[in-house]
Write an enzyme that holds these catalytic residues in place. Structure first.
Site, PDB file in Angstrom:
ATOM      1  N   LYS A   7       0.806  -1.223   0.000  1.00 57.03           N
ATOM      2  CA  LYS A   7       0.000   0.000   0.000  1.00 57.03           C
ATOM      3  C   LYS A   7       0.839   1.273   0.000  1.00 57.03           C
ATOM      4  O   LYS A   7       0.619   2.164  -0.809  1.00 57.03           O
ATOM      5  CB  LYS A   7      -0.830  -0.055   1.289  1.00 57.03           C
ATOM      6  CG  LYS A   7      -2.062   0.705   1.374  1.00 57.03           C
ATOM      7  CD  LYS A   7      -2.896   0.205   2.578  1.00 57.03           C
ATOM      8  CE  LYS A   7      -2.113  -0.043   3.857  1.00 57.03           C
ATOM      9  NZ  LYS A   7      -1.798   1.132   4.653  1.00 57.03           N
ATOM     10  N   ARG A  41      10.473  -7.899   5.163  1.00 59.83           N
ATOM     11  CA  ARG A  41      10.682  -6.491   5.508  1.00 59.83           C
ATOM     12  C   ARG A  41      11.296  -6.367   6.895  1.00 59.83           C
ATOM     13  O   ARG A  41      12.114  -5.497   7.136  1.00 59.83           O
ATOM     14  CB  ARG A  41       9.341  -5.755   5.459  1.00 59.83           C
ATOM     15  CG  ARG A  41       9.424  -4.304   5.830  1.00 59.83           C
ATOM     16  CD  ARG A  41       8.291  -3.530   5.222  1.00 59.83           C
ATOM     17  NE  ARG A  41       7.141  -3.491   6.093  1.00 59.83           N
ATOM     18  CZ  ARG A  41       5.945  -2.980   5.749  1.00 59.83           C
ATOM     19  NH1 ARG A  41       5.760  -2.511   4.534  1.00 59.83           N
ATOM     20  NH2 ARG A  41       4.954  -2.956   6.588  1.00 59.83           N
TER      21      ARG A  41
HETATM   22  P1  AMP Z   1       0.669   1.664   8.606  1.00 58.94           P
HETATM   23  O1  AMP Z   1       2.007   2.175   8.201  1.00 58.94           O
HETATM   24  O2  AMP Z   1      -0.449   2.257   7.820  1.00 58.94           O
HETATM   25  O3  AMP Z   1       0.622   0.158   8.642  1.00 58.94           O
HETATM   26  O4  AMP Z   1       0.430   2.163  10.116  1.00 58.94           O
HETATM   27  C1  AMP Z   1       1.311   1.777  11.146  1.00 58.94           C
HETATM   28  C2  AMP Z   1       0.618   1.910  12.504  1.00 58.94           C
HETATM   29  O5  AMP Z   1       0.223   3.270  12.716  1.00 58.94           O
HETATM   30  C3  AMP Z   1      -0.661   1.103  12.667  1.00 58.94           C
HETATM   31  O6  AMP Z   1      -0.419  -0.239  13.035  1.00 58.94           O
HETATM   32  C4  AMP Z   1      -1.369   1.898  13.773  1.00 58.94           C
HETATM   33  O7  AMP Z   1      -0.804   1.656  15.041  1.00 58.94           O
HETATM   34  C5  AMP Z   1      -1.025   3.334  13.392  1.00 58.94           C
HETATM   35  N1  AMP Z   1      -2.026   3.906  12.462  1.00 58.94           N
HETATM   36  C6  AMP Z   1      -1.832   4.316  11.180  1.00 58.94           C
HETATM   37  N2  AMP Z   1      -2.959   4.776  10.634  1.00 58.94           N
HETATM   38  C7  AMP Z   1      -3.912   4.660  11.588  1.00 58.94           C
HETATM   39  C8  AMP Z   1      -5.305   4.941  11.639  1.00 58.94           C
HETATM   40  N3  AMP Z   1      -5.958   5.441  10.581  1.00 58.94           N
HETATM   41  N4  AMP Z   1      -5.960   4.681  12.790  1.00 58.94           N
HETATM   42  C9  AMP Z   1      -5.328   4.189  13.869  1.00 58.94           C
HETATM   43  N5  AMP Z   1      -4.032   3.866  13.887  1.00 58.94           N
HETATM   44  C10 AMP Z   1      -3.316   4.106  12.769  1.00 58.94           C
END
Ligand code: AMP
Length: 194
Positions: A13, A127
């Protein structure tokens, strides 16, 4: 163009979001990136979310909602944007609806990257050893990966259902090379804005 991209952790993503944002010249609003930056900078926001992020859980809806609403109000987002990692819960869908309504705009589409779970786990395990941009993420350990997948199924798949009912979902096969997935997404987006 105002779009959001969804997919399980490890679906590619973030990588695809950066490529789409560059091709369509819209800001990439990645909530995971924004939160990781906050953790790195040691800001109040960063300190409050660090432990939750490292456990693979989601940070509170209101907190991330405020961050996103503020970002959407910045001048560069007036032309369009790509949301990556938000909304991730039903509550966040409501927060986004309100933010967009007050800006007088709406989403054009929601891309869902589909990748089978075994491929996702293999990618994430890779990763955690090498880092996808030369950096090892604190939440890429095996047990945290499983927790992130569980959270995705439990909280984020219902979000895709909401957008499905609104006829906004564009499903894209997320397997194959970065380039081939990107071409598939670009093709779908071109259809969308035509
Ligand atoms: P990602 O890089 O999108 O996988 O996000 C990494 C981490 O950031 C997630 O596992 C959550 O702990 C936090 N996070 C990112 N986006 C959100 C969101 N929209 N709502 C809540 N937590 C988020």
């Amino acid at each position: 163009m105002r779009i959001a991209i969804f997919g399980p952790p490890g679906a590619g993503k973030g990588t695809q979001a950066r490529l789409i944002a560059a091709r369509f010249r819209i800001p990439h609003i990645g909530t995971g990136d924004m939160l990781r930056d906050a953790v790195r900078s040691g800001s109040e926001l960063g300190r409050s979310v660090k432990d939750v992020m490292e456990s693979g859980q989601l940070v509170p809806d209101e907190l991330i909602g405020e961050v996103v609403a503020a970002r959407l109000g910045e001048p560069d987002a007036a032309r369009g944007f790509l949301l990556d990692g938000f909304p991730r819960t039903k509550k966040q869908v409501g927060i986004l609806d309100d933010a967009l309504e007050s800006l007088g705009v709406g989403l054009d589409g929601v891309i869902v990257l589909e990748v089978p779970e075994r491929i996702v786990i293999a990618r994430l395990a890779g990763r955690s050893r090498s880092g996808d941009d030369g950096e090892v993420r604190a939440d890429d350990r095996e047990e945290v990966i499983r927790e992130r997948l569980r959270v995705y199924e439990e909280q984020t798949e219902p979000v895709a259902e909401i957008y499905g009912r609104r006829k906004l979902i564009v499903t894209v096969d997320g397997t194959g090379t970065i380039e081939s997935v990107f071409e598939r997404i670009s093709g779908s987006l071109q259809e969308l804005v035509r």
